[in-house]
Design a protein around this motif. Structure first.
Motif, mmCIF file in Angstrom:
data_model
loop_
_atom_site.group_PDB
_atom_site.id
_atom_site.type_symbol
_atom_site.label_atom_id
_atom_site.label_comp_id
_atom_site.label_asym_id
_atom_site.label_seq_id
_atom_site.Cartn_x
_atom_site.Cartn_y
_atom_site.Cartn_z
ATOM 1 N N ASP A 375 0.808 -1.221 0.000
ATOM 2 C CA ASP A 375 0.000 0.000 0.000
ATOM 3 C C ASP A 375 0.840 1.270 0.000
ATOM 4 O O ASP A 375 0.325 2.355 0.284
ATOM 5 C CB ASP A 375 -0.929 -0.001 1.213
ATOM 6 C CG ASP A 375 -1.966 -1.109 1.148
ATOM 7 O OD1 ASP A 375 -2.342 -1.498 0.023
ATOM 8 O OD2 ASP A 375 -2.385 -1.604 2.215
ATOM 9 N N ARG A 376 2.091 1.152 -0.311
ATOM 10 C CA ARG A 376 2.985 2.300 -0.284
ATOM 11 C C ARG A 376 2.609 3.324 -1.357
ATOM 12 O O ARG A 376 2.262 2.980 -2.491
ATOM 13 C CB ARG A 376 4.414 1.817 -0.522
ATOM 14 C CG ARG A 376 5.465 2.901 -0.503
ATOM 15 C CD ARG A 376 6.817 2.287 -0.775
ATOM 16 N NE ARG A 376 7.904 3.227 -0.603
ATOM 17 C CZ ARG A 376 9.179 2.931 -0.838
ATOM 18 N NH1 ARG A 376 9.499 1.709 -1.235
ATOM 19 N NH2 ARG A 376 10.127 3.846 -0.657
ATOM 20 N N ILE A 377 2.731 4.594 -1.021
ATOM 21 C CA ILE A 377 2.590 5.685 -1.983
ATOM 22 C C ILE A 377 3.972 6.308 -2.168
ATOM 23 O O ILE A 377 4.572 6.793 -1.210
ATOM 24 C CB ILE A 377 1.579 6.732 -1.505
ATOM 25 C CG1 ILE A 377 0.184 6.106 -1.384
ATOM 26 C CG2 ILE A 377 1.544 7.916 -2.468
ATOM 27 C CD1 ILE A 377 -0.850 7.045 -0.796
ATOM 28 N N ILE A 378 4.475 6.261 -3.379
ATOM 29 C CA ILE A 378 5.790 6.820 -3.698
ATOM 30 C C ILE A 378 5.597 8.223 -4.246
ATOM 31 O O ILE A 378 4.837 8.435 -5.198
ATOM 32 C CB ILE A 378 6.529 5.935 -4.711
ATOM 33 C CG1 ILE A 378 6.850 4.573 -4.084
ATOM 34 C CG2 ILE A 378 7.814 6.611 -5.203
ATOM 35 C CD1 ILE A 378 7.443 3.564 -5.047
ATOM 36 N N THR A 379 6.261 9.189 -3.633
ATOM 37 C CA THR A 379 6.172 10.580 -4.066
ATOM 38 C C THR A 379 7.505 11.016 -4.660
ATOM 39 O O THR A 379 8.558 10.441 -4.366
ATOM 40 C CB THR A 379 5.807 11.501 -2.896
ATOM 41 O OG1 THR A 379 6.782 11.356 -1.861
ATOM 42 C CG2 THR A 379 4.428 11.161 -2.349
ATOM 43 N N GLY A 380 7.436 12.039 -5.492
ATOM 44 C CA GLY A 380 8.659 12.560 -6.086
ATOM 45 C C GLY A 380 8.434 13.940 -6.651
ATOM 46 O O GLY A 380 7.291 14.375 -6.849
ATOM 47 N N ALA A 388 2.539 11.679 -6.980
ATOM 48 C CA ALA A 388 2.257 10.683 -5.942
ATOM 49 C C ALA A 388 1.713 9.453 -6.658
ATOM 50 O O ALA A 388 0.707 9.542 -7.373
ATOM 51 C CB ALA A 388 1.256 11.204 -4.926
ATOM 52 N N ARG A 389 2.370 8.314 -6.460
ATOM 53 C CA ARG A 389 2.012 7.087 -7.181
ATOM 54 C C ARG A 389 1.787 5.969 -6.168
ATOM 55 O O ARG A 389 2.710 5.598 -5.429
ATOM 56 C CB ARG A 389 3.113 6.698 -8.158
ATOM 57 C CG ARG A 389 2.786 5.509 -9.053
ATOM 58 C CD ARG A 389 4.029 5.042 -9.790
ATOM 59 N NE ARG A 389 3.742 4.042 -10.791
ATOM 60 C CZ ARG A 389 3.524 2.738 -10.565
ATOM 61 N NH1 ARG A 389 3.544 2.294 -9.307
ATOM 62 N NH2 ARG A 389 3.285 1.896 -11.548
ATOM 63 N N GLY A 390 0.583 5.417 -6.143
ATOM 64 C CA GLY A 390 0.290 4.314 -5.242
ATOM 65 C C GLY A 390 -1.178 3.959 -5.266
ATOM 66 O O GLY A 390 -2.014 4.686 -5.829
#
Length: 475
Positions: A375-380, A388-390
């Motif tokens: 369930d991780r949300i990867i931000t950049g 924000a991707r997740g």
């Protein structure tokens, strides 16, 4: 032979995973990279949170996000006094733990010849940085050769960056880097653990293989690019303007299907040659007797559109730009597998330290590769926007005003912008972006913290003439 594992980090520049056999590409051959995947764990979804060369590399090196280390585009580099704050690079940590540390090839540091924790450097910088007098330049000059701007290469202008390099085989830049890395491995002290990063300048543009390398690729077998969209069209003018500048000197305003096929053909040829170079380095590990105690990590700093959405290069947050390969082959106990959960390039910093038996510092923003969750949300972020991707979705916000939301499960090619019709998921991703921005601000300004303002009553802070320590240490 050391009991600590050797660590070999192989980092091609601008390599997208779907141009590798182990990621499903059937139109080219990459047996040496595929063999790494067969011996280790292949990560199906590895994300470059800041898909531009220097921000991606600075983040991997320092363990901080692009916002946290202050490197948001290719003209930034982290502050030089950060060791005084306790902010150390992963090679610096490993050197303190007894490792011999070596960087071979392209690192993209500023200044280009600083160590950043590596004991040894053999330098071959970006193919676009033709004026840098690095070790590769010296080798070329000793052979009566020179670096050239890509516009001097055959086919570059008409091919929209797809050109031919006429350098002799040993002086093709990726081949030269592989040879230097193999030589360094053979010369390494067998009684010290070795941590080596090998940065290949390719397959980054110019897409310039030697002519004969094209023969092994059938252009008709190459995948077609993803269609342009209304959302991607908002980036097109800035993309064209960027490549018209002197570093590239290409006009992409009329990028045709034929141009894209040519670019992909040349890129695929460079990838096949890269695979041969990986084979050279792995062979040196085997011949030196080090392979059975080595963890090999294969990744890239970001992908390449190669004509997807009418774009070339990287910069924006579509999947072709942010998706990179990641393979971790631990030859101490080879165990093939595929990890479907998404990971980030920021996860390499704590993983390098963990493998070396070094405590992971508090400023590291990634997770050890063994600690990921579904369930991780990867931000950049970069200077151009944020992502924000997740949870099967991706939210992007750009400085040009474009906002997009993509359903990566039902629309993995990002053809339909769903912004506004999924308020609940948008709110979740927006909250993750807000937290990432606030965390980035706090990290970027940690040098200014005055912790002594909360000290006990006997602290010198409360008397006249107290001198504030600067920069403040991280704790």
């Amino acid at each position: 032979m050391s009991r600590q594992p050797d660590i070999l980090f192989l980092l091609p520049d601008q390599l997208r995973p779907d141009f590798l056999g182990c990621y499903g590409a059937g139109f080219l051959k990459t047996p040496h990279i595929d063999a790494l995947a067969e011996a280790g764990l292949r990560y199906e979804t590895c994300i470059s949170p800041s898909p531009i060369c220097v921000p991606a590399r600075a983040s991997m090196l320092t363990g901080q996000s692009a916002m946290g280390c202050g490197v948001m585009d290719n003209l930034h580099w982290p502050r030089p006094d950060r060791p005084a704050m306790g902010l150390r690079t992963w090679p610096d940590h490993l050197a303190s733990a007894g490792y011999a540390t070596a960087a071979i090839g392209k690192m993209h540091f500023y200044p280009w010849d600083i160590s950043e924790g590596f004991d040894t450097r053999v330098i071959a910088e970006d193919k676009r940085h033709i004026h840098i007098r690095d070790d590769y330049d010296a080798a070329l000059r000793a052979a009566g050769l020179r670096k050239v701007h890509a516009r001097e290469q055959e086919g570059y202008v008409d091919g929209k960056g797809a050109s031919i390099s006429d350098l002799p085989e040993p002086y093709q830049v990726d081949r030269w880097v592989a040879g230097q890395a193999a030589e360094a491995i053979r010369a390494a002290d067998p009684d010290r653990p070795l941590a080596m990063m090998v940065g290949f300048p390719g397959p980054h543009c110019p897409y310039d293989p030697p002519r004969e390398a094209l023969d092994s690729i059938d252009p008709a077998s190459l995948p077609a690019p993803l269609p342009r969209t209304a959302e991607s069209a908002t980036h097109h003018a800035a993309f064209v303007a960027s490549y018209k500048r002197g570093w590239a000197d290409i006009d992409y305003s009329d990028l045709t299907d034929a141009h894209v096929r040519g670019i992909r053909h040349h890129y695929a040829a460079l990838v096949e040659r890269l695979d041969q170079d990986v084979g050279t380095i792995i062979a040196a590990l085997r011949e030196s007797g080090r392979l059975d105690n080595t963890i090999v990590i294969f990744a890239s700093d970001h992908g390449d559109y190669l004509g997807d959405f009418g774009l070339v290069g990287k910069t924006y947050f579509h999947e072709p730009a942010i998706r990179v390969p990641l393979i971790v082959a631990d030859f101490r106990a080879p165990a093939p597998g595929v990890e479907a959960r998404a990971v980030s390039l920021l996860d390499l910093y704590p993983s390098f330290l963990d493998w070396a038996g070094v405590e992971v510092p508090c400023h590291a923003r990634g997770r050890r590769l063994g600690d990921i969750d579904r369930d991780r949300i990867i931000t950049g972020a970069t200077v151009h926007g944020m992502m924000a991707r997740g949870l099967g979705w991706k939210l992007v916000r750009y400085r040009n005003g474009t906002v997009a939301l993509f359903d990566l499960t039902r629309d993995p090619q990002e053809q339909q912008n769903r912004i506004g019709d999924q308020p609940e998921i948008q709110a979740v991703l927006d909250h993750a972006l807000t937290l990432a921005v606030l965390d980035g601000f706090a990290a970027a300004h940690a040098d200014k913290k005055v912790a002594e303002a909360q000290a006990g009553p006997d602290h010198d802070f409360y008397g006249r003439g107290w001198q504030r320590p600067y920069p403040a240490p991280i704790n």
